[in-house]
Write an enzyme that holds these catalytic residues in place. Structure first.
Site, short mmCIF file in Angstrom:
data_model
loop_
_atom_site.label_atom_id
_atom_site.label_comp_id
_atom_site.label_asym_id
_atom_site.label_seq_id
_atom_site.Cartn_x
_atom_site.Cartn_y
_atom_site.Cartn_z
N ASP B 24 1.04 -1.08 0.11
CA ASP B 24 -0.02 -0.17 0.00
C ASP B 24 0.89 1.25 -0.13
O ASP B 24 1.40 1.69 1.15
CB ASP B 24 -1.01 0.07 1.13
N LYS B 86 3.01 11.30 -3.21
CA LYS B 86 1.87 10.70 -4.16
C LYS B 86 1.02 11.59 -4.87
O LYS B 86 0.50 11.31 -5.92
CB LYS B 86 1.14 9.83 -3.33
N GLU B 185 -7.15 0.40 -4.56
CA GLU B 185 -7.18 0.43 -3.27
C GLU B 185 -8.54 -0.12 -2.82
O GLU B 185 -8.68 -1.01 -1.72
CB GLU B 185 -6.68 1.61 -2.63
N ASP B 207 -13.17 5.13 1.02
CA ASP B 207 -11.59 5.08 1.38
C ASP B 207 -11.35 6.59 1.45
O ASP B 207 -11.20 7.24 0.27
CB ASP B 207 -10.98 4.21 0.15
#
Lengths: 179, 625
Positions: B24, B86, B185, B207
């Site tokens: 992850d 990211k 994800e 999420d």
């Protein structure tokens, strides 16, 4: 790798009768069964060319599934199997009354931004369009079953019009949401 | 070719179990997990920590520092400490502007239009920084599992576009990890839950990661996970909740101007306050620790809730839209992912919206890595067939620029992948020999509002009258959600296929180059890649010729010509099964030359047909008028 026969039509691929009425549960089950065998993830440790073939097969099955799952796409595909081209279908005449209704719907949509409570009005409009689409689906099925391809194509065109307006309504809805 | 691993469907013997990991790669923290003894769990470092802060510090010439140690250096070297990289993956400098302002980075234009960070050790791309994080996790896995990693599944936000996915894959390759698959994800989280329950039903995954928000609706049906729809917001995440606290604190401190280091420190204080408020009703922020002479301030939970309310509402709007896309009224279960979903207001809002208490059995921080580890275990071949299959979708529509700067959608969002869609275009000028193809991604109607993925030009179209050429543009999206586009002129059989890479990603050559400087086995990779490319070229040529022969072979070729062509095709087919790249290239070129005459005859034929077609149409027009 067991390979589906790409020369089959989409109905044969899923072992379903060539007709508008469809058992969506059976369609879903057969779809998942085929993907269980063909999906590239099943070939993650296989040779490169096998993976590529799996991608192609899997994509073909996805394409077939999406064509049969949606009533409009299914109707168009049935006409295609009867030898009608896209141009022939979209060249069908629709009656003036229907076109006037479309214009009215579009006007309502365009004035949506000025309303005090656009959400409720929009919900009603979406419900109205959706029920109209169902009517034309029934119209298509009846015409198709009687082999009246002209009437069937005309019902298809109406479905296309309404789907397009429905998309526009959803676009407006997301604009309202984001504002 | 015969080093056969287990066929799908066959379970390998126990001693053949291969080491596979799920990673992850988060905005704030990154984790690695693996399946050991049939159980998936996260792997810890030597001090027992499972979360690796996604932070890389470039202040020392001895090499980058990753994780907590880098975080410690953040206040001291703000510009050299890269956090939340990211958010910059696959982004150009223009897109990155707003995030950069908030993060106090110095940016530079990197290669291929990508953004780079200016550090005291030179310009660093987000891909390079992410590769450092992935390399640390890879090493942790090697140490813990005691062997080489055979395959890794890396998770990405479902809402990542093609450029962001490509950048992530590049980072993993650069970090020395063999990528089995990119996995969304939310899908990973659903896998982590679904595999135990073996239930059937519809699951929503909410999420809220550090930097992105994703919502996905999935249907689980006898071990097949079908993603029905996905949506979200790449510019909204848990960091924004922290930022809301920072802004509030600055107002309390009468809006003093902060140095970059102070800003970082305040951000960390805000995150801690947010975490405390999940269990406490009031929290004190000792502002004096960051801003000289500032008084401590207290923040009550209701105040915090009031200023994050708009953000929560934004997530619920995305949920509503996603339910509609999925054509679903209600879900059976809701899964929460991401540390920020511990905020009570968010739990309540989600429960209220879906009318279900959310599942929280698996730690929301670990659930994605655990799901990825399970998927990696399956893909590497450690589990019997029928265990689990994921059918994912493309999150954003893919299209082409058409006349007037409009987008023509070729693959709409939420289409199940892999998918192949083709669209035919034609020339609009007599004698036109090239066509510009511009590939875009997004839901908007204007090219100007969409993300530009790539541009290329299809050249070498034989001169024909306008409208006679049939240029088929094919979009293929693989199971990773990565796009390949090819364009080919169909009427003549002249092969002109182009494969594009997104303009923000690294090119294969760039990757190969970077690999060569860091890994010894780069040369092997390059040879293997070249061989694969040559095979692809050969296959494309053979496919094109097969189609052309089937269409016009009998009409345009003599028996002898036809036979000669078939012989050369067979020779190429044989070579394509072998490992000799040079031979393959030579035979491909030879066949290409040998088929030129045939191509020319087909061109003549199509021009005649096209001309005939035009006059018929004109005739038709006259009759109608």
């Amino acid at each position: 790798m067991s390979s589906p026969d790409f020369s089959q039509n989409y109905f044969q691929l899923f072992e379903l009768p060539v007709q508008f009425a469809i058992d969506t549960q059976l369609l879903g089950n057969r779809y998942r069964q085929l993907q269980r065998e063909l999906h590239p993830d099943r070939y993650a440790s296989a040779a490169e060319h096998e993976k590529r073939v799996a991608v192609q097969y899997s994509a073909f099955v996805n394409e077939a599934y999406s064509a049969l799952r949606s009533p409009l796409k299914r109707a168009l595909y049935l006409l295609e199997l009867k030898g009608m081209s896209q141009q022939e279908i979209s060249g069908q005449q629709v009656d003036g009354g229907f076109l006037i209704e479309q214009m009215e719907l579009r006007e309502k949509l365009e004035s949506m931004h000025d309303l005090v409570d656009p959400d409720t009005v929009l919900d009603h409009l979406v419900a109205e369009i959706s029920s109209d689409i169902k009517i034309h689906q029934a119209e298509f099925e009846a015409a198709y079953n009687q082999s009246d391809l002209t009437a069937a194509a005309s019902a298809c065109v109406k479905m296309q019009y309404l789907e397009k307006i429905l998309q526009e309504a959803e676009q407006i809805e997301s604009e309202l949401m984001d504002s | 070719m015969l080093l056969q691993i287990a066929e799908p469907g066959q379970s390998p013997l126990p001693h053949q179990v291969k080491l596979a990991v799920g990673i992850d790669l988060g905005t704030t923290n990154s984790l690695v997990a693996s399946v050991r003894g049939g159980r998936a769990d996260v792997l810890v470092d030597e001090s027992g920590q499972f979360m690796l802060p996604s932070v890389v510090n470039y202040s020392s010439p001895d090499g980058p520092v990753v994780g907590s140690a880098a975080l410690e250096l953040a206040s001291q070297h703000p510009a050299d400490t890269l956090v939340s990289v990211k958010r910059f993956m696959g982004r150009g400098r223009k897109d990155a502007g707003k995030d950069a302002e908030r993060s106090h980075y110095r940016l530079a234009d990197g290669e291929e239009g990508m953004v780079s960070f200016v550090t005291s050790q030179g310009d660093i791309s987000p891909v390079q920084a992410s590769a450092e994080i992935l390399a640390v996790l890879g090493e942790r896995a090697r140490q813990t599992l005691g062997g080489e990693i055979e395959g890794a599944v890396i998770t990405v936000p479902a809402y990542f576009d093609d450029a962001q996915r490509q950048a992530t894959k590049d980072a993993a390759t650069l970090g020395g990890l063999p990528v089995l698959r990119l996995l969304n994800e939310p899908t990973a989280a659903a896998v982590a839950y679904g595999l135990d329950s073996q239930e059937e039903g519809v699951i929503a995954v909410y999420d809220l990661g550090g930097g992105t928000f994703d919502i996905s609706i999935l249907r689980l049906h006898r071990g097949v996970f079908e993603v029905l729809a996905t949506g979200g917001d790449t510019a909204l995440g848990g960091d924004d909740l922290d930022a809301a606290i920072v802004n509030w604190a600055l107002e309390q401190a009468a809006d003093v101007e902060l140095q970059a280091g102070q800003y970082r420190a305040l951000h960390r204080m805000a995150r801690k306050a947010k975490e405390s408020l999940s269990s406490e009703l009031v929290v004190e922020l000792p502002l004096g620790d960051v801003i000289a002479d500032a008084d401590p301030v207290t923040l009550r939970r209701e105040e915090f809730e009031a200023f994050i309310q708009p953000l929560v509402k934004r997530t619920l709007r995305a949920c509503r839209r996603c339910l509609r896309d999925a054509d679903i009224d209600a879900v059976d279960d809701v899964v929460l992912v991401g540390g920020s979903t511990r905020v009570p207001l968010i739990r309540e809002a989600v429960e209220d919206f879906f009318k279900r208490p959310p599942l929280i059995d698996i730690d929301p921080d670990r659930v994605v890595a655990i799901g990825a580890a399970i998927q990696a275990d399956i893909l590497v071949g450690n589990r019997p067939e029928g265990d689990l299959l994921l059918l994912d979708v493309i999150p954003l529509s893919l299209g082409l620029e058409t006349m007037g700067g409009l987008v023509e959608k070729i693959v709409p969002r939420n289409t199940t992948i892999p998918v192949t869609r083709a669209q035919e275009f034609t020339t609009f000028k007599d004698g036109q020999t090239a066509l510009a193809v511009h590939i875009v991604q997004g839901e908007r109607e204007l090219v100007a509002d969409s993300r530009s993925l790539a541009r290329f030009e299809l050249r070498g179209i034989p001169p024909m009258v306008a409208g006679a050429a049939r240029i088929r543009v094919t979009f293929q999206v693989d199971a990773d959600g990565l796009l390949n586009v090819t364009a080919r002129e169909e009427t003549t059989g002249v092969e002109s296929a182009v494969t594009v890479k997104p303009s923000f990603g690294l090119s294969d050559e760039q990757i190969t180059e970077m690999l060569q400087s860091s890994f010894s086995h780069a040369e092997e990779d390059k040879t293997a890649r070249q061989l694969a490319e040559q095979r692809l070229d050969a296959e494309q040529l053979l496919q094109g010729l097969d189609a052309a022969l089937a269409a016009d072979g009998a009409e345009l070729l003599s028996e002898a010509e036809c036979q000669a062509l078939h012989q050369k095709m067979q020779a190429l087919r044989d070579a394509a099964r072998g490992e000799d790249g040079a031979l393959l290239r030579a035979l491909t070129e030879e066949l290409g030359r040998a088929s030129e005459a045939f191509a020319a005859r087909r061109m003549d034929k199509s021009i005649k047909q096209a001309l005939a077609g035009v006059s018929l149409e004109e005739l038709d027009q006259e009759v109608r008028e």
